[in-house]
Write a protein that holds these residues in place. Structure first.
Motif, PDB file in Angstrom:
ATOM      1  N   PRO A  23      32.317  53.252  60.832  1.00 58.96           N
ATOM      2  CA  PRO A  23      31.407  53.608  59.812  1.00 58.96           C
ATOM      3  C   PRO A  23      31.180  52.532  58.612  1.00 58.96           C
ATOM      4  CG  PRO A  23      32.996  55.054  59.356  1.00 58.96           C
ATOM      5  CD  PRO A  23      33.552  54.174  60.577  1.00 58.96           C
ATOM      6  N   GLU A  24      29.931  52.184  58.066  1.00 60.00           N
ATOM      7  CA  GLU A  24      29.941  51.572  56.811  1.00 60.00           C
ATOM      8  C   GLU A  24      30.347  52.186  55.708  1.00 60.00           C
ATOM      9  OE1 GLU A  24      26.157  49.389  56.467  1.00 60.00           O
ATOM     10  OE2 GLU A  24      25.586  50.561  58.285  1.00 60.00           O
ATOM     11  N   THR A  25      31.435  51.816  55.225  1.00 59.75           N
ATOM     12  CA  THR A  25      31.882  52.442  53.768  1.00 59.75           C
ATOM     13  C   THR A  25      32.717  51.203  52.774  1.00 59.75           C
ATOM     14  OG1 THR A  25      34.623  51.934  54.858  1.00 59.75           O
ATOM     15  CG2 THR A  25      33.276  54.061  55.548  1.00 59.75           C
ATOM     16  N   ALA A  26      32.703  51.685  51.767  1.00 62.36           N
ATOM     17  CA  ALA A  26      33.275  50.775  50.777  1.00 62.36           C
ATOM     18  C   ALA A  26      34.453  49.838  51.179  1.00 62.36           C
ATOM     19  CB  ALA A  26      33.340  51.230  49.410  1.00 62.36           C
ATOM     20  N   GLU A  27      35.302  50.404  52.029  1.00 58.71           N
ATOM     21  CA  GLU A  27      36.378  49.745  52.158  1.00 58.71           C
ATOM     22  C   GLU A  27      36.538  48.969  53.486  1.00 58.71           C
ATOM     23  OE1 GLU A  27      36.270  53.324  51.932  1.00 58.71           O
ATOM     24  OE2 GLU A  27      36.859  52.927  49.822  1.00 58.71           O
ATOM     25  N   SER A  28      35.375  48.745  54.097  1.00 59.73           N
ATOM     26  CA  SER A  28      35.190  47.917  55.262  1.00 59.73           C
ATOM     27  C   SER A  28      35.649  46.524  55.116  1.00 59.73           C
ATOM     28  CB  SER A  28      33.499  48.285  55.626  1.00 59.73           C
ATOM     29  OG  SER A  28      33.436  47.167  56.822  1.00 59.73           O
TER      30      SER A  28
END
Length: 258
Positions: free
Chosen positions: A147-152
């Motif tokens: 999923p698209e996350t800030a930690e990607s």
């Protein structure tokens, strides 16, 4: 055993060892695809690095890592970079491989990291950007993690996958991505290079599912070295073959040893 026979045996062993050593350094035999502009020659190099030659143009994709692997290959007219990570963007390798006439086709994040001296030869493409160079058209498409996350590790919009079109043939290079909608919705892809390495991109099952969605005629699993070693590309082939979509899976050695 006589001294003469001992010497001969030693020479044979030495020569055989040298042969094995040289063979291990060899790249995979290049493949050739017919196009309306003549043959497209595909040379796997290492991990994400591949050299494409067509219509007298030489295209290096993500030339990184061991620069000796490019010895004997024609100098690049174009260098495509997908992302900022070191297994794709290697400024030292670019400096050694490029010529004064080489054009660099890169996403903005890579352009920001290039030496100022390279700027005149840089073509910057954002996602969905396009450039036409002679008979070759290059489209930049998204590549990112889900999923698209800030930690990607690979956020949407930073890197580019590419579609290279020449002589009626469309070649897709995934870059670092998962089975995103933009990949699954591709159509009329003749040749695809698809990544599969955990925890950075897709696992084998997800990669096979994505490939079965967009149905390229030929697919090369590449970029399959992960945190725990090499992905099982034979299992990938089995899953794609089981889908009965008439997709040819080509397994090549992307990790030659020097």
């Amino acid at each position: 055993m006589t001294l003469t026979k001992t010497i001969r045996l030693s020479l044979f062993v030495s020569c055989f060892a040298a042969f094995i050593g040289n063979a291990s350094a060899q790249l995979s035999t290049p493949d050739t695809i017919k196009t309306g502009k003549g043959p497209l020659v595909i040379q796997p190099v290492e991990h994400a690095s591949v050299v494409l030659t067509v219509d007298k143009a030489v295209i290096y994709v993500d030339p990184a890592g061991n620069k000796d692997l490019f010895k004997g290959l024609a100098a690049p007219d174009y260098i495509l970079i997908t992302d900022i990570h070191g297994d794709h963007f290697d400024s030292t390798a670019i400096g050694k491989l490029k010529t004064a006439n080489t054009k660099l086709i890169v996403p903005p994040a890579v352009a920001d990291k290039l030496p100022a001296a390279y700027k005149p030869s840089v073509i910057v493409l954002k996602n969905f950007g396009v450039t036409t160079q002679g008979a070759i058209t290059i489209n930049a498409i998204p590549m990112y993690n889900l999923p698209e996350t800030a930690e990607s590790r690979h956020p949407k919009g930073r890197g580019n996958g590419y579609i290279i079109t020449v002589g009626g043939v469309r070649v897709y290079l995934s870059g670092d991505t998962q089975g995103i909608p933009e990949m699954r919705n591709l159509r009329n892809i003749n040749v695809a290079f698809v990544c599969m390495n955990q925890p950075y991109t897709m696992d084998v099952t997800e990669a096979a599912s994505a490939v079965l969605s967009f149905k390229p005629k030929i697919v090369y699993p590449y970029h399959y070295r992960g945190a725990k070693g090499l992905s099982d590309v034979d299992a990938f082939k089995e899953k794609v073959d089981a889908g009965k979509r008439n997709i040819e899976v080509r397994l090549r050695n992307w990790y030659p040893k020097l």
